[in-house]
Design an enzyme around this catalytic site. Structure first.
Site, mmCIF file in Angstrom:
data_model
loop_
_atom_site.group_PDB
_atom_site.id
_atom_site.type_symbol
_atom_site.label_atom_id
_atom_site.label_comp_id
_atom_site.label_asym_id
_atom_site.label_seq_id
_atom_site.Cartn_x
_atom_site.Cartn_y
_atom_site.Cartn_z
ATOM 1 N N GLY A 1 -1.717 26.935 48.720
ATOM 2 C CA GLY A 1 -3.118 27.323 48.617
ATOM 3 C C GLY A 1 -3.466 27.967 47.286
ATOM 4 N N SER A 2 -4.288 29.002 47.354
ATOM 5 C CA SER A 2 -4.836 29.597 46.131
ATOM 6 C C SER A 2 -3.802 30.289 45.254
ATOM 7 C CB SER A 2 -5.926 30.604 46.504
ATOM 8 O OG SER A 2 -7.022 29.938 47.102
ATOM 9 N N THR A 3 -2.600 30.557 45.790
ATOM 10 C CA THR A 3 -1.571 31.178 44.945
ATOM 11 C C THR A 3 -1.124 30.246 43.822
ATOM 12 O OG1 THR A 3 0.181 30.467 46.461
ATOM 13 C CG2 THR A 3 -0.714 32.686 46.773
ATOM 14 N N GLY B 1 -9.773 32.589 49.267
ATOM 15 C CA GLY B 1 -9.549 31.367 48.513
ATOM 16 C C GLY B 1 -8.624 30.451 49.219
#
Length: 586
Positions: free
Chosen positions: A295-297, A586
């Site tokens: 994901g957003s990482t 996010g």
């Protein structure tokens, strides 16, 4: 007397010769008579005594090496214990005592008889292994023929579930089955010796005859793990998993200077001292085996690729209006219309639309190379048992939507350990580290730096750290709950939908946070993954960031890392509530 011959010696007297002959004959007759008498009257007794005192070759078991943490604390050790075995060929002579033996050994009498009858031609059958001292004492006191007690070693894990996934466990024969016990089995295992001894009927060694071969203990293995931090991380993760009613979780702590793993914990865990618990999903070292879409990482790495290729800079503006981006029949969405943002704002507010536009402006090969360069799609070098390499597909047929989803963490799979390693690139001035779990220095300190490979410029790494610090340090950043009093922190939240067969599950998420500290001179990276929180909160900034804060603060404190900021987090309730509203989505 000259000329005269000396007289010869007198011949022996006949009675002396007769006496000697008679004495020898009498002794011979006496011995023969005694032998006949003993054979006729005490033959059975003497045969039993001869069988009871005989020479045997016995095995001298060697202890397995100790597994220790970086400070020398034992994480796995061998303790002496006794086992009971039987020679059925001897034991059959006292078959009438088998029920007595079964009662003393706490086994079923009929099962014992069946086992010995089936193996009547063998010379060695285990009755019970690793028994309690009182059981061994009861069996020994019976003095039953063919029943013996031998000393073995059983593995003991002082830290129990705290270090279970790292250390692993052995089977009853002392062979490594999981974790470091398995990976370093050849180093840890001892080599048994043998010697010939005279034993009595109770199996006790009466006299050593000769040493056949000497036992050699296994070598100790020192890990990079700090059991103090391991315990604190275990406690923080377990509390978070319970509080948010999550299915599982993982935390990894990496020293960015050396590549050493200081902590690696998972939930659920298990007690390796209990054989009944050493099975099922709880034994899986999720930090290295379980893959997930990050994901957003992963957004910082898409931005890093754009910076390295020159298509954007931190202040380049990106229009995210009207809050979604149509790509063919697919749509990329933000949680709301964030308007016009600079690149740093895209990271700070975790805009899917913004990072997609940045990725689409970046040459596809540069995007893929950036992901591969930080270690996605490859093993970390730690040699952890069961480590997955993740999934990073390379295809020249990727369309715009595939490139966009790749930029915000879908379409690839990583592990918690890979995520920590990737963020260590930012902390280590653009150089990728090979991680390690074993220290070469038996004192646990002064280990040489890990092998490194430069994958981005020092300047880009500094810019990325600045942007990641804003995620934590600004009032509208998604990672405010990761702030640590007195330290500058940089990191990124992530909240991803869980992939299931045929698509994605509804209302099931992974909550993520990965970050580094202190920003002025990075020392540690901590990656946190909380799998499927079922409570009211599930965003990465709400669930994973607080765990990061606790674990990172403990790591900095235990290693006496000096603070690099005089600022402290605001204590105003209104400000805290505002941060909660703006948290990681996010």
């Amino acid at each position: 007397m000259d000329g005269l011959e000396r007289p010869s010696a007198a011949p022996p007297r006949p009675w002396r010769v007769q006496f000697v002959v008679a004495a020898l004959a009498a002794s011979a007759l006496g011995l023969l008579g005694r032998a006949v008498y003993l054979n006729l009257n005490q033959g059975e007794f003497l045969r039993n005594e001869g069988d009871a005192r005989h020479v045997r070759t016995v095995t001298s078991h060697a202890p397995r090496g100790v597994i220790r943490d970086r400070n020398g604390t034992a994480l796995a050790m061998s303790t002496a214990i006794e086992s009971i075995w039987i020679d059925p060929r001897e034991a059959v002579r006292e078959r009438y005592r088998w029920p007595e033996l079964a009662a003393a050994a706490a086994v079923d009498s009929e099962e014992l008889a069946r086992k010995l009858d089936e193996r009547s031609e063998r010379s060695f059958v285990y009755l019970r292994r690793h028994v309690e001292p009182d059981v061994a004492a009861r069996v020994r006191s019976l003095g039953i023929a063919g029943v013996y007690i031998e000393r073995e070693f059983r593995r003991y894990y002082p830290e129990a579930e705290v270090a279970a996934h790292v250390v692993g466990f052995t089977n009853i024969d002392g062979q490594g089955q999981e974790g470091v016990e398995f990976a370093y089995d050849e180093v840890l295992k001892g080599h048994s010796g043998a010697k010939e001894v005279i034993q009595d009927r109770l199996g006790r060694s009466v006299e050593d005859v000769q040493n056949v071969s000497s036992a050699r203990p296994g070598r100790d293995v020192y890990l990079t793990i700090d059991v103090r931090l391991q315990s604190l991380a275990h406690r923080a993760l377990k509390a978070a998993v319970q509080r948010h009613e999550a299915e599982a979780g993982s935390v990894v702590v990496v020293d960015v200077r050396t590549g050493e793993i200081h902590a690696m914990v998972n939930q659920p865990s298990y007690n390796p001292n209990d054989p009944a618990k050493r099975k099922g999903p709880a034994t899986r070292n999720r930090a290295v085996t379980d893959m997930f879409e990050p994901g957003s990482t992963v957004k910082p790495f898409a931005v890093m690729a754009a910076l390295e290729s020159g298509v954007a800079g931190p202040r380049t503006t990106v229009d995210t209006s009207p809050g979604f981006l149509k790509l063919g029949r697919n749509v990329v969405r933000d949680r709301r219309d964030l308007g016009e943002l600079d690149v740093a704002g895209v990271i700070r507010l975790s805009s899917n639309v913004g990072v997609s536009r940045i990725a689409l402006a970046t040459p596809p090969d540069r995007l893929w190379d950036a992901y591969a360069g930080v270690g996605f799609g490859s093993a970390s070098g730690s040699h952890a048992v069961g480590e997955s390499s993740g999934v990073l597909k390379r295809s020249r047929r990727f369309g715009d939507f595939e490139r966009a989803t790749l930029s915000y963490g879908y379409g690839l799979a990583v592990t918690a350990l890979q995520l920590a390693r990737a963020y260590a690139v930012f902390a280590n001035a653009g150089k990728r580290l090979e991680l390690r779990l074993e220290t070469l220095d038996p004192t646990g300190g002064g280990a040489p730096p890990a092998a490194t490979t430069r994958v981005m410029s020092d300047a880009t790494a500094r810019k990325m750290v600045e942007m990641l610090e804003a995620v934590v340090d600004t009032k509208d950043g998604t990672g405010r709950r990761a702030r640590i009093r007195g330290y500058r922190v940089a990191g990124k939240t992530g909240t991803t939908r869980k992939a299931i067969s045929g698509g994605y599950a509804k209302r099931r998420y992974l909550s993520l946070f990965t970050g580094l500290a202190p920003v002025s001179d990075p020392r540690f990276v901590v990656a946190v993954v909380i799998d499927d929180p079922r409570g009211k909160k599930y965003y990465g900034g709400e669930v994973a960031a607080p765990v990061f804060k606790t674990v990172m603060a403990d790591a900095l404190r235990l290693n006496a890392v000096p603070p690099d900021s005089s600022r402290t987090p605001p204590r105003n309730a209104a400000t805290e509530n505002y941060a909660l509203v703006q948290d990681a989505r996010g």
